[in-house]
Design a protein around this motif. Sequence first.
Motif, PDB file in Angstrom:
ATOM      1  N   ARG E 185       0.801  -1.144  -0.184  1.00  0.00           N
ATOM      2  CA  ARG E 185       0.086  -0.254  -0.321  1.00  0.00           C
ATOM      3  C   ARG E 185       0.616   1.305  -0.381  1.00  0.00           C
ATOM      4  NH1 ARG E 185      -2.700  -3.970   1.895  1.00  0.00           N
ATOM      5  NH2 ARG E 185      -5.551  -3.992   1.846  1.00  0.00           N
ATOM      6  N   MET E 186       1.902   1.233   0.765  1.00  0.00           N
ATOM      7  CA  MET E 186       2.632   2.598   0.842  1.00  0.00           C
ATOM      8  C   MET E 186       3.574   2.800  -0.324  1.00  0.00           C
ATOM      9  SD  MET E 186       3.595   4.316   3.068  1.00  0.00           S
ATOM     10  CE  MET E 186       4.393   5.709   2.650  1.00  0.00           C
ATOM     11  N   ALA E 188       2.251   1.826  -3.885  1.00  0.00           N
ATOM     12  CA  ALA E 188       0.523   1.824  -4.729  1.00  0.00           C
ATOM     13  C   ALA E 188       0.569   3.370  -4.999  1.00  0.00           C
ATOM     14  CB  ALA E 188       0.015   1.795  -4.095  1.00  0.00           C
ATOM     15  N   ALA E 189       0.548   4.164  -2.724  1.00  0.00           N
ATOM     16  CA  ALA E 189      -0.090   5.401  -2.277  1.00  0.00           C
ATOM     17  C   ALA E 189       1.158   6.613  -3.152  1.00  0.00           C
ATOM     18  CB  ALA E 189       0.133   5.344  -1.055  1.00  0.00           C
ATOM     19  N   VAL E 190       2.004   6.101  -3.207  1.00  0.00           N
ATOM     20  CA  VAL E 190       3.443   6.883  -3.826  1.00  0.00           C
ATOM     21  C   VAL E 190       3.862   6.883  -4.716  1.00  0.00           C
ATOM     22  CG1 VAL E 190       3.701   7.866  -1.196  1.00  0.00           C
ATOM     23  CG2 VAL E 190       5.386   5.876  -2.536  1.00  0.00           C
ATOM     24  N   ASP E 191       3.349   5.684  -6.064  1.00  0.00           N
ATOM     25  CA  ASP E 191       3.130   5.231  -6.533  1.00  0.00           C
ATOM     26  C   ASP E 191       4.948   5.059  -6.749  1.00  0.00           C
ATOM     27  OD1 ASP E 191       3.457   4.250  -9.778  1.00  0.00           O
ATOM     28  OD2 ASP E 191       3.503   6.317 -10.373  1.00  0.00           O
TER      29      ASP E 191
END
Lengths: 203, 203, 203, 203, 203, 203
Positions: E185-186, E188-191
């Motif tokens: 998730r980290m 994905a959240a910051v690509d």
Amino acid sequence: MTGGAKPRSKAARGRGKGDQAIMALDLPMAALSPTMEAYFSKCREKIGFIPNVLLAYAHNSAKLEAFVGFYNELMLGPSGLSKLEREMIAVVVSAENRCFYCLTAHGAAVRALSGDPQLGEMLAMNYRVATLSPRWRSMLDFAAQLTREAYVGEAERDALRRAGFSEADIWDIAAVAAFFNQSNRMAAAVDMRPNDAYHTQAR
Amino acid sequence: MTGGAKPRSKAARGRGKGDQAIMALDLPMAALSPTMEAYFSKCREKIGFIPNVLLAYAHNSAKLEAFVGFYNELMLGPSGLSKLEREMIAVVVSAENRCFYCLTAHGAAVRALSGDPQLGEMLAMNYRVATLSPRWRSMLDFAAQLTREAYVGEAERDALRRAGFSEADIWDIAAVAAFFNQSNRMAAAVDMRPNDAYHTQAR
Amino acid sequence: MTGGAKPRSKAARGRGKGDQAIMALDLPMAALSPTMEAYFSKCREKIGFIPNVLLAYAHNSAKLEAFVGFYNELMLGPSGLSKLEREMIAVVVSAENRCFYCLTAHGAAVRALSGDPQLGEMLAMNYRVATLSPRWRSMLDFAAQLTREAYVGEAERDALRRAGFSEADIWDIAAVAAFFNQSNRMAAAVDMRPNDAYHTQAR
Amino acid sequence: MTGGAKPRSKAARGRGKGDQAIMALDLPMAALSPTMEAYFSKCREKIGFIPNVLLAYAHNSAKLEAFVGFYNELMLGPSGLSKLEREMIAVVVSAENRCFYCLTAHGAAVRALSGDPQLGEMLAMNYRVATLSPRWRSMLDFAAQLTREAYVGEAERDALRRAGFSEADIWDIAAVAAFFNQSNRMAAAVDMRPNDAYHTQAR
Amino acid sequence: MTGGAKPRSKAARGRGKGDQAIMALDLPMAALSPTMEAYFSKCREKIGFIPNVLLAYAHNSAKLEAFVGFYNELMLGPSGLSKLEREMIAVVVSAENRCFYCLTAHGAAVRALSGDPQLGEMLAMNYRVATLSPRWRSMLDFAAQLTREAYVGEAERDALRRAGFSEADIWDIAAVAAFFNQSNRMAAAVDMRPNDAYHTQAR
Amino acid sequence: MTGGAKPRSKAARGRGKGDQAIMALDLPMAALSPTMEAYFSKCREKIGFIPNVLLAYAHNSAKLEAFVGFYNELMLGPSGLSKLEREMIAVVVSAENRCFYCLTAHGAAVRALSGDPQLGEMLAMNYRVATLSPRWRSMLDFAAQLTREAYVGEAERDALRRAGFSEADIWDIAAVAAFFNQSNRMAAAVDMRPNDAYHTQAR
């Protein structure tokens, strides 16, 4: 302070002290039938307030009366299920559907009827963490599956029979679980708000 | 022949000609109240049979009466929604939940009330393929979302308002959609069987 | 009485008064490093008990220390997000994942830090019913989507920027949401039990 | 009248009497190969019309011919599965995917081939309510799981073997189920419309 | 040529040769603590580059240090699970969450540590197609379920015990699976973008 | 070593060097038609091996020939979509369905045809992380939605039109996406294994 509350829709109806909105639809309260007037009086006497779900239905006395008739037969009428058991099903179904109104009102009922506030919390959050008798576990598993999948088969009915439930009990488990799938959606659809009193009951 | 039918649970109750089972629970029919006796007579006169959902509830006259009161107010009482519109919502909700009983009974009602058998088929299979007026499309989108997610917000209520629905209409759309989320689960939980008559009606 | 509690797994470890189990794994408490001994003392002084999540990690002093270091930097370290905001994210993520431990412990924190017990209840049940500032709504929408889909794109990051969050704030929102996706699963995997104290805090 | 039909996309192609649109893409019919011309003549002779799926593919004679070759081998070629069984799989897959075109066309085929209209209805609505032989139940469970999850394992293949299916039969069950996952998506992607004739067949 | 690459957000930070963006947030690299400076030097010496996840965390030296401490204890510290097993869990969790960064970096690790490039591919695509020992299958089933449902019960813990895992091993399986639900998730959240080197490692 | 490989089902058919199983069904290879014999020879000449999907279909020469005809028209025939674009759709659909066979074979094709190995990896893991032209993004969004929901509407077709795709192109995008929903399920249903050669191609 970085966040804060936004006022709710102007359309929302307020009633009682503080003129607090009870739902998102702007529907004025109707003249009630004498039976319903009497019922509201009884509510005020017995529990000190009128549950907001009844005030929401009160925009139409006939709809209110049909709802009260159906609800009271189901939740308070004769049954092989105790009142606590019916409230437990209500909470587990409402947790699956994440219904704020019903979790608040019926969570309070489970805390009060069971004398076990943590049981109420567990059922409202995730009933699978509670250590339950086979009777209760099978009852809640049935209600949760019926809610999620809108389907159960003979295997699920047989699991209830093995746990000691009669044919009439199975009807009642199904009926309570099915009913709260209705109530949860009604509450969501009109953004019904629970009475403040529930939050602190039986903690 | 490689397949074939398996007999249903011995517990299942049969009634009427051919002793066909109407549900999976073995619950004998109760003595009915005079009001309910009269209601059953009226059913036989008007539509030629008693819908199996009523026979299923008839194991308990009080439950039957509460159900009939609630149902008739909702589906036949005064409303800004036509009877066809209420039946359309019933079918779309039942399609989301894949309810054999309700799709069969209320699919027949949509075919009959609309005079458009293909509309009934489309709503029962996938309402999104039907070319509908904005009023009907928004009404069915609301019902389908409420069924699937058990949640709608102000944006969804506003879409109904923009399509011309009044606050009371929104209550009724919600109430019919919510009700069939109950009925679908009740039918599934006891494996209710529709009367044969529905299958060929209004084709 | 028809139901009742079933004793939990014999393997479960008990600690403190009443020998209550804190998790389902049978892992004896390790000798702690002086730093961790001091930290436990500080917990007892400041809040009156040691959170069970720390007792669970205490089967291994190195793991405990790494966890405490990571957790305290994230939840108590400098950030553009207030402590309340970080706890709000914790509760919304834990509600998506239905985590009994985290909803109980961090729900209490939201009630205490916000002074608004109903806000805590709403976030624990369904944050979408709360009327929130655009800042809070966008923050919680981002956390909920990241939890459910394990994916967000540039559109979701831009929604946070439009709500006034800085690049570092976005990192922190993501980091708290991601962390509780870890903690929720850790709590579920070992069936961690919250301390009793949380249930009645700040009601 | 509150609702009503909205005209479909202008781009949609009409063919035959009434110039009714058969799909949402505006693709003129191509010159067909002699083989395909002959095939269309045979359709008109044998069933009285050309299925709209063939008219849709007919914008390209080569694509049409490849499709017809693949389809006829699968659904009409030699197999341990009867033609009815292949149609039953088609309907159950199309019900999972809620495909209006395929449910209409292949639902008619199940009604006709089985001589049991209610079987067709049950498979189109929810095959799990039908009382089926173990052979049919395992066949349809396999098809439904493969559709929903796009995955089955050795346990699912073994369930078919225990129900008496040969290795070649398992291939054919998989092939029919897989094919309708293609056809359902093709029909949805171009909004294919079933011929009116199907709706009333074998009721 | 009909397609082609679109430049990424201008905000994205570039570092190292070619000034390639490592994430979608525009966060300048902070002055690192001496410990972290030394750690980065060790990375360059040992593997020839600094993993981009560390460069992303390096906008804040304290956060970087807490992350490195937690990660190294988990993935490199003493455990009943081999390093390969921990990497296998990382890949299976990342596949459930479709995390490009972690599948790339930890897929390379599984290929390298196992000496079986196809094992790495299978775990990254669908671990259920791999033929695995009961130990590995139960370990990965537990991790996948914990990822998908954020819930496992005593039955799932017992399956691990039957496969020979100790209580401490179960903690470690849970901890690695939970951690990658955070990391995915980290990322994905910051690509977050993986270093190019991983793509060709151990093919 | 704690884990290790378990032998696959005895039923699985082996062919070629090492007698490696190509699928889980025990179906002997049939005598092939001269056309198919010639086609297999051409495969061996051109790419050095016969793709296992063809060997799997080869238990029945008629089925093999129908499949090859359909496949080659779709993937190699005239189209407004380039061969690379058709392979990109194949990979994105196979990623949604987590199909090991198709991700391996068609992932290799994307790497080879695009000359961009990382593009192949991104599409196989999560196409949304790739920075793509509007044409490619809309094409892959359409394919992914059609795969997941088995439904798209006029809005999704219009998005393709706005990106410059013709009516015939939309048919082809739909046809390739639909086809791999078939192939993925066929591969899963019989546990098809990709040829080893694909794994290292065009890295």
